[in-house]
Scaffold this active site. Sequence first.
Site, PDB file in Angstrom:
ATOM      1  N   ASP A   1      -9.364 -12.712  52.565  1.00  0.00           N
ATOM      2  CA  ASP A   1     -10.762 -12.798  52.122  1.00  0.00           C
ATOM      3  C   ASP A   1     -10.995 -11.894  50.918  1.00  0.00           C
ATOM      4  O   ASP A   1     -11.921 -11.096  50.891  1.00  0.00           O
ATOM      5  CB  ASP A   1     -11.703 -12.423  53.270  1.00  0.00           C
ATOM      6  CG  ASP A   1     -13.142 -12.880  53.015  1.00  0.00           C
ATOM      7  OD1 ASP A   1     -13.328 -13.796  52.179  1.00  0.00           O
ATOM      8  OD2 ASP A   1     -14.067 -12.327  53.629  1.00  0.00           O
TER       9      ASP A   1
ATOM     10  N   TYR B   1     -15.750   5.454  54.042  1.00  0.00           N
ATOM     11  CA  TYR B   1     -16.944   4.997  53.303  1.00  0.00           C
ATOM     12  C   TYR B   1     -16.691   5.117  51.803  1.00  0.00           C
ATOM     13  O   TYR B   1     -16.233   6.142  51.313  1.00  0.00           O
ATOM     14  CB  TYR B   1     -18.163   5.836  53.680  1.00  0.00           C
ATOM     15  CG  TYR B   1     -19.374   5.554  52.817  1.00  0.00           C
ATOM     16  CD1 TYR B   1     -19.963   4.290  52.819  1.00  0.00           C
ATOM     17  CD2 TYR B   1     -19.907   6.541  51.989  1.00  0.00           C
ATOM     18  CE1 TYR B   1     -21.060   4.016  52.019  1.00  0.00           C
ATOM     19  CE2 TYR B   1     -21.007   6.269  51.194  1.00  0.00           C
ATOM     20  CZ  TYR B   1     -21.580   5.012  51.208  1.00  0.00           C
ATOM     21  OH  TYR B   1     -22.655   4.736  50.406  1.00  0.00           O
TER      22      TYR B   1
END
Length: 916
Positions: free
Chosen positions: A217, A174
């Site tokens: 991406d 995270y």
Amino acid sequence: MNETTRRHIDKSRWPRLSPLLDELLDLPPEQRPARLLALEAQDAELAADLHELLWRQQAMNAANYLATPALQTMAQADKPNNLAGQQLGAYTLEREIGQGGMGTVWLARRTDGRFDGLVAIKFLNAGLLGQGNAGRFAREGQILAKLAHPHIARLLDAGISDSGAQQPYLVLEYVDGLPLDQYCNSKALTARERVALFQDVLAAVAHAHTRLILHRDLKPSNILVTSTGEVKLLDFGIAKLLHEEGNGSSDAAASTELTQQAGRAYTARYAAPEQVQGGEVSTATDVYALGVLLYLLLCGQHPTTPGEDEARTTPLERMRGLVEVAPKKLSEQVAEKPRARELRGDLDTIVAKALKKLPAKRYANAAELAEDLRRWLNHEPITARPDSTAYILRKFVRRHRVAVAAGSLGLLTLSASVGMALVKGQEAQAQRVQAEGLIEFMLGDLRKKLEPVGRLDVLDAVGEKALGYYAAQQTGRLDAGALGQRARALHLMGQIAQQRGKLDEASRMYDAAAGSTAELLQRAPKDGQRIYDHAQSVFWVGEAAWRQGQVVEAGKQFKRYLELAEQLWPLAAGKPDWLAERANARVNLGILQFDSGEVQAALLNFQKALPEYEELAPAQPDMRVEQINTLGWISRVLQYQGRYPLALAADQDRLAVLARIPNREQDHLLLNLEANAHHDSSRSQFFMGNTAAALQAAEKAVAQFENLTSTDQSNLDWLEKLSSLRLGLAEIRLARGEQDLTPLLSSLKSDIGRLLAADVKQMRWQGNLRGRLLWLRAKVERSEAQSQALAVEMTGYLSDMQARIQAGTRFNNELRLILAQLELTLGELLTNSDAAKAGMHWKAVAERLRANVTSSDAPAMTVAALAHLHLNAIEEARALAEKLEASSYRHPDYIQLRTQLQAATLSATHHSTGKP
């Protein structure tokens, strides 16, 4: 959860680190040490980085992230929007933090009590996986979990739910941060600051490219920057997870549904032409997206649909613009003139190359793009444009504005004149005299003007032209004058390569020069000029061998150099340069003897050379420099022999000679010698226990050399010397009890890291500087985590040095002492965790210094005595301490030895008498 970086990993090394790390992680743990030893023999710094990365991997494994299947039960796996509070293996889902075409991202907390931290769990659309791919997806997840880079958010786990929906999921590190563009704008970063930050992005992409993993991406929302400025690239490897060749079905030649979905997993705004056209993707595809990102960061506009046009265009128009329309120059998109000027030129060229329509015309990968941006940041020539002489000289002027300001016009004129003359010289014999006259000026008078001010590299491009001129002719047909000029040009190019840390290139130049001068000598074996010229070549060949640790070869060349100088002596009347050759040869042989432990022979050679220099100096002022250098070597020998007051007197003689030289403040060579004299004086004072005087002299030496290196940051020889002086200063400050050495240590890490990355063959860098820095860090970085990491690095360093010994490299006394100090300290670090291994290191210290303790080498005797104390060999330690007592050595290590010996003796007495 953000990891704490313990050892800085130079991002430029990731392309080399990545495949090696993969290889090590794929090996069984018991086989990794052997492979690491082999790698350490090839590249010590690379191996230290790998040690650090393995340590981090072990720490991650210790957290036991993957011990429990991430999804044991999940009743609502096909409805990820209703998962708040659900238990997912070791994690509890807290809230949804993002959605996209590929799935949904949830914030989760580890709640099994083993580790407290946050992760991001991404639930991918089940349709992305075809039938029968669950096992492969899980296997790929395990492989990609090893994609370790400080700027890539770690993929911790991947798998498929046990529910009927076959929900694929990823467990990710995270990251709490802003998208890249928002961060840059919020901080109002300048163009240079944005490019510097973008280098971290490129380092992460380059790391994955070495594993043939594409991102496909790349966009700002997939690149987060934390509040501390740390870049983290997200979703790297997902395209790899979602890609596989034919799955063995009846239509094996066609792409699977999985491959097709993955191929379309991109954002059109950042897609490359080949992506939207359904073509083959490669690392150059990611380069295009990086080019779009950089374009946006620097000018705020999209390269193919800028400004308001982007919202008005149809998808078809946008595709046509992407495939057919060349973007405007980056600088033309900026209205403000100062910003446009900064972007104009090389940045325009770099970004344009990244945005080429054809993949083959772009940078091949992220590492190549990063290298050109690094060059732009350092005002160096970039690879995306021709290396014309005028362009290279403009870059030199940019890097050295102050030093070049007065003479730049003359140098540019000279370069142009030499270029024209050489071209004409090849076209017509009538111009040969002019061309060779200019070369002679370059190699003679101009070089003498440039060398004292540290600007020798200005001659790089001109020297290449000179070599090109001679290469166009048959060497065997060159007359003696032309062969001599060719040799001098090769010497010059070799010296420039050596200053830049390119020893292999320098050696090739010196060998080629020796070939020319040997041919000249063969033509006229009794000609003094030919003997002199060949002596110069032989010296440089020996010098390069010595720097690479090839002591035997260096000794052979230096002895040959002395033989030639002795032949020259009877012919040297009226030739001051020739008269100096015998003294020069003696000094160089003496240096090699000193490094090889033949201390008395070295001192004898220095003492024979000194009066010859003194006699030549009145008529030849350049000999003052050699006189000063020789006094310096005498000082070092006397230091080694423990005769510190005499060594200090030699240093004072050096400073006195320097003080009599006029205008020395403008001569970089003399400033170098003055800094060396202060440094050596500092060492003698330190060894005698006079830490206040030692500190004053060390600070003076460092300040002088910092000013010197600022004038030419490309000179790695100077950077090496500055690092050595700073290490000496840090040692004194540490002994005086100074607490905050962080700024000095930070500079040392950066500078020595640059040297280690530049050349693995420079033993003075890889052995001496690296070892001294590790020892210093062990004294300063004292937390448990730091000590563990340092123990790994020190073990790697010692293994590397042992491999070099086994390969035939001979170590001098200084390096043997550094190794012993490091081994002593490593044993101390391991005392509590592995007493047996600590003892092995202390025994190795005693063995390594066995020869030195029989001489008067006081520092070696002190380190050996401390090792004996650790081994509880009190009588051996006391015998060495008594020898030291009779000397003038009062270094802080000696004080520590006396204190510990007294305590050990007292403890032994109490133990024998039974007293408490």
